[in-house]
Design an enzyme around this catalytic site. Sequence first.
Site, PDB file in Angstrom:
ATOM      1  N   TYR A 158       0.860  -1.199   0.000  1.00 45.86           N
ATOM      2  CA  TYR A 158       0.000   0.000   0.000  1.00 45.86           C
ATOM      3  C   TYR A 158       0.892   1.244   0.000  1.00 45.86           C
ATOM      4  O   TYR A 158       0.693   2.169  -0.791  1.00 45.86           O
ATOM      5  CB  TYR A 158      -0.913  -0.035   1.228  1.00 45.86           C
ATOM      6  CG  TYR A 158      -1.794   1.187   1.389  1.00 45.86           C
ATOM      7  CD1 TYR A 158      -2.829   1.446   0.488  1.00 45.86           C
ATOM      8  CD2 TYR A 158      -1.596   2.072   2.445  1.00 45.86           C
ATOM      9  CE1 TYR A 158      -3.644   2.559   0.641  1.00 45.86           C
ATOM     10  CE2 TYR A 158      -2.413   3.187   2.603  1.00 45.86           C
ATOM     11  CZ  TYR A 158      -3.425   3.425   1.704  1.00 45.86           C
ATOM     12  OH  TYR A 158      -4.233   4.535   1.846  1.00 45.86           O
ATOM     13  N   ALA A 161       2.568   1.712  -3.431  1.00 47.05           N
ATOM     14  CA  ALA A 161       1.687   2.273  -4.463  1.00 47.05           C
ATOM     15  C   ALA A 161       1.452   3.761  -4.219  1.00 47.05           C
ATOM     16  O   ALA A 161       1.444   4.564  -5.158  1.00 47.05           O
ATOM     17  CB  ALA A 161       0.360   1.507  -4.483  1.00 47.05           C
TER      18      ALA A 161
HETATM   19  N1  LIG Z   1      -9.684   6.662   5.501  1.00 42.44           N
HETATM   20  C1  LIG Z   1      -8.404   6.656   5.796  1.00 42.44           C
HETATM   21  O1  LIG Z   1      -8.009   6.479   6.956  1.00 42.44           O
HETATM   22  C2  LIG Z   1      -7.398   6.916   4.698  1.00 42.44           C
HETATM   23  C3  LIG Z   1      -6.097   7.251   5.091  1.00 42.44           C
HETATM   24  C4  LIG Z   1      -5.155   7.527   4.112  1.00 42.44           C
HETATM   25  C5  LIG Z   1      -5.511   7.481   2.795  1.00 42.44           C
HETATM   26  N2  LIG Z   1      -6.781   7.147   2.423  1.00 42.44           N
HETATM   27  C6  LIG Z   1      -7.092   7.139   0.987  1.00 42.44           C
HETATM   28  O2  LIG Z   1      -8.287   7.868   0.760  1.00 42.44           O
HETATM   29  C7  LIG Z   1      -8.877   7.416  -0.457  1.00 42.44           C
HETATM   30  C8  LIG Z   1     -10.366   7.177  -0.227  1.00 42.44           C
HETATM   31  O3  LIG Z   1     -10.514   6.139   0.731  1.00 42.44           O
HETATM   32  P1  LIG Z   1     -11.660   6.185   1.835  1.00 42.44           P
HETATM   33  O4  LIG Z   1     -11.003   6.305   3.144  1.00 42.44           O
HETATM   34  O5  LIG Z   1     -12.709   7.151   1.473  1.00 42.44           O
HETATM   35  O6  LIG Z   1     -12.181   4.673   1.723  1.00 42.44           O
HETATM   36  P2  LIG Z   1     -13.620   4.066   1.409  1.00 42.44           P
HETATM   37  O7  LIG Z   1     -14.638   4.676   2.306  1.00 42.44           O
HETATM   38  O8  LIG Z   1     -13.401   2.601   1.463  1.00 42.44           O
HETATM   39  O9  LIG Z   1     -13.939   4.527  -0.102  1.00 42.44           O
HETATM   40  C9  LIG Z   1     -13.160   4.019  -1.157  1.00 42.44           C
HETATM   41  C10 LIG Z   1     -13.697   4.528  -2.471  1.00 42.44           C
HETATM   42  O10 LIG Z   1     -12.852   4.039  -3.532  1.00 42.44           O
HETATM   43  C11 LIG Z   1     -13.682   3.381  -4.506  1.00 42.44           C
HETATM   44  N3  LIG Z   1     -12.977   2.293  -5.179  1.00 42.44           N
HETATM   45  C12 LIG Z   1     -12.216   1.315  -4.611  1.00 42.44           C
HETATM   46  N4  LIG Z   1     -11.773   0.471  -5.550  1.00 42.44           N
HETATM   47  C13 LIG Z   1     -12.245   0.920  -6.752  1.00 42.44           C
HETATM   48  C14 LIG Z   1     -12.138   0.472  -8.098  1.00 42.44           C
HETATM   49  N5  LIG Z   1     -11.462  -0.641  -8.425  1.00 42.44           N
HETATM   50  N6  LIG Z   1     -12.766   1.179  -9.065  1.00 42.44           N
HETATM   51  C15 LIG Z   1     -13.488   2.282  -8.758  1.00 42.44           C
HETATM   52  N7  LIG Z   1     -13.627   2.757  -7.492  1.00 42.44           N
HETATM   53  C16 LIG Z   1     -13.019   2.073  -6.511  1.00 42.44           C
HETATM   54  C17 LIG Z   1     -14.843   2.843  -3.699  1.00 42.44           C
HETATM   55  O11 LIG Z   1     -15.926   2.531  -4.560  1.00 42.44           O
HETATM   56  P3  LIG Z   1     -16.991   1.348  -4.179  1.00 42.44           P
HETATM   57  O12 LIG Z   1     -17.970   1.953  -3.215  1.00 42.44           O
HETATM   58  O13 LIG Z   1     -17.583   0.970  -5.482  1.00 42.44           O
HETATM   59  O14 LIG Z   1     -16.189   0.233  -3.550  1.00 42.44           O
HETATM   60  C18 LIG Z   1     -15.109   4.040  -2.777  1.00 42.44           C
HETATM   61  O15 LIG Z   1     -15.808   5.059  -3.449  1.00 42.44           O
HETATM   62  C19 LIG Z   1      -8.120   6.143  -0.872  1.00 42.44           C
HETATM   63  O16 LIG Z   1      -7.207   6.477  -1.915  1.00 42.44           O
HETATM   64  C20 LIG Z   1      -7.360   5.768   0.395  1.00 42.44           C
HETATM   65  O17 LIG Z   1      -6.161   5.067   0.107  1.00 42.44           O
HETATM   66  C21 LIG Z   1      -7.730   6.854   3.353  1.00 42.44           C
END
Ligand SMILES: NC(=O)c1ccc[n+]([C@@H]2O[C@H](COP(=O)([O-])OP(=O)(O)OC[C@H]3O[C@@H](n4cnc5c(N)ncnc54)[C@H](OP(=O)(O)O)[C@@H]3O)[C@@H](O)[C@H]2O)c1
Length: 294
Positions: A158, A161
Amino acid sequence: MSAGALTRTGANGSGAKVWFITGVSRGFGKALAQTLLAEGATVIGTTRSGDSPLGHGQGTLHILPLELTDPAAIRQTVATAFGLGRIEVVVNNAGYGLLSSVEEATEAQIAHLFEVNFHAPRRVIQAALPYLRAQGAGHIVNITSIAGVAPAAGSGYYAAAKMAVEGFSQSLAREVAPLGIRLTLVEPGAFRTDFLSEHSLRRGESDLAAYAETAGAARRRLAEMAGSQPGDPDRAAAAIIAAVRSDSPPLHLVLGPDAYARARQMLDAFSAELETWRHLTLGTDFASGGAPSA
Ligand SMILES: NC(=O)c1ccc[n+]([C@@H]2O[C@H](COP(=O)([O-])OP(=O)(O)OC[C@H]3O[C@@H](n4cnc5c(N)ncnc54)[C@H](OP(=O)(O)O)[C@@H]3O)[C@@H](O)[C@H]2O)c1
């Protein structure tokens, strides 16, 4: 995909910017879209299903279906989005975590993770750049992670990437600044989205005892944290919007006290090590000298 696949709701906000955001179904993407729509902006958001999870508030919402592992669909979706008109902000948000020791993740898991977390944002940007260059303006926002700055055990792929996004973005920022295009890397700590849920997070296929106190400890710690992460996605959304709208937007926007502490610790350790080993670092040029490196 035809333009007929568009879901469009709402009325256009006056003078508000147009944002393209991947992954608005949940988490940060949804929070960002909701905040923007509430203040009258136009959001072109992608979801895998093509369904809209959002009310439109005062703004205008377009939903485009997009599975990020499909390169042709990315090109088509970006073309459709810019076909709607000028876009000022392109946000690469969608992504997921893979929790595993380096040894235990499979080839398929690693390949899929890099498709979604690195190649998809890279492809979105490559597809968007001709339009942004023609506009002579725009702002690319890439949501990476504090793991992409200061990795912990259990998230090697992770982090790799996200670091790949960090690396190419920092080079890209220099290439496009003279063209009027800005770039911001958002590096969040732990936020209460679905990120740690079973719906999002993937894990290595085994759980070797040898890594019980490193990658295994990270698995246990994050499992306990799921649902009670300290970070508020709505506040993250407000911070991202404020940074994009500032006169001098940052290249790096670290989000959350936990992320700040990790970044600070990494920078201090790096700085100390740089000085401790300076005598070796500075002693490697040919005695006769040479051209300065890039
Ligand atoms: N939350 C944290 O603590 C945190 C910390 C650091 C970085 N991030 C980053 O923040 C970003 C958003 O994550 P989040 O925290 O909001 O997580 P999340 O609530 O799990 O949401 C993830 C989003 O990404 C979409 N997604 C995943 N795989 C996909 C694919 N193959 N094609 C199209 N859409 C896809 C999901 O769509 P579906 O609903 O269709 O699955 C969803 O809209 C990510 O890049 C993550 O690495 C998050």
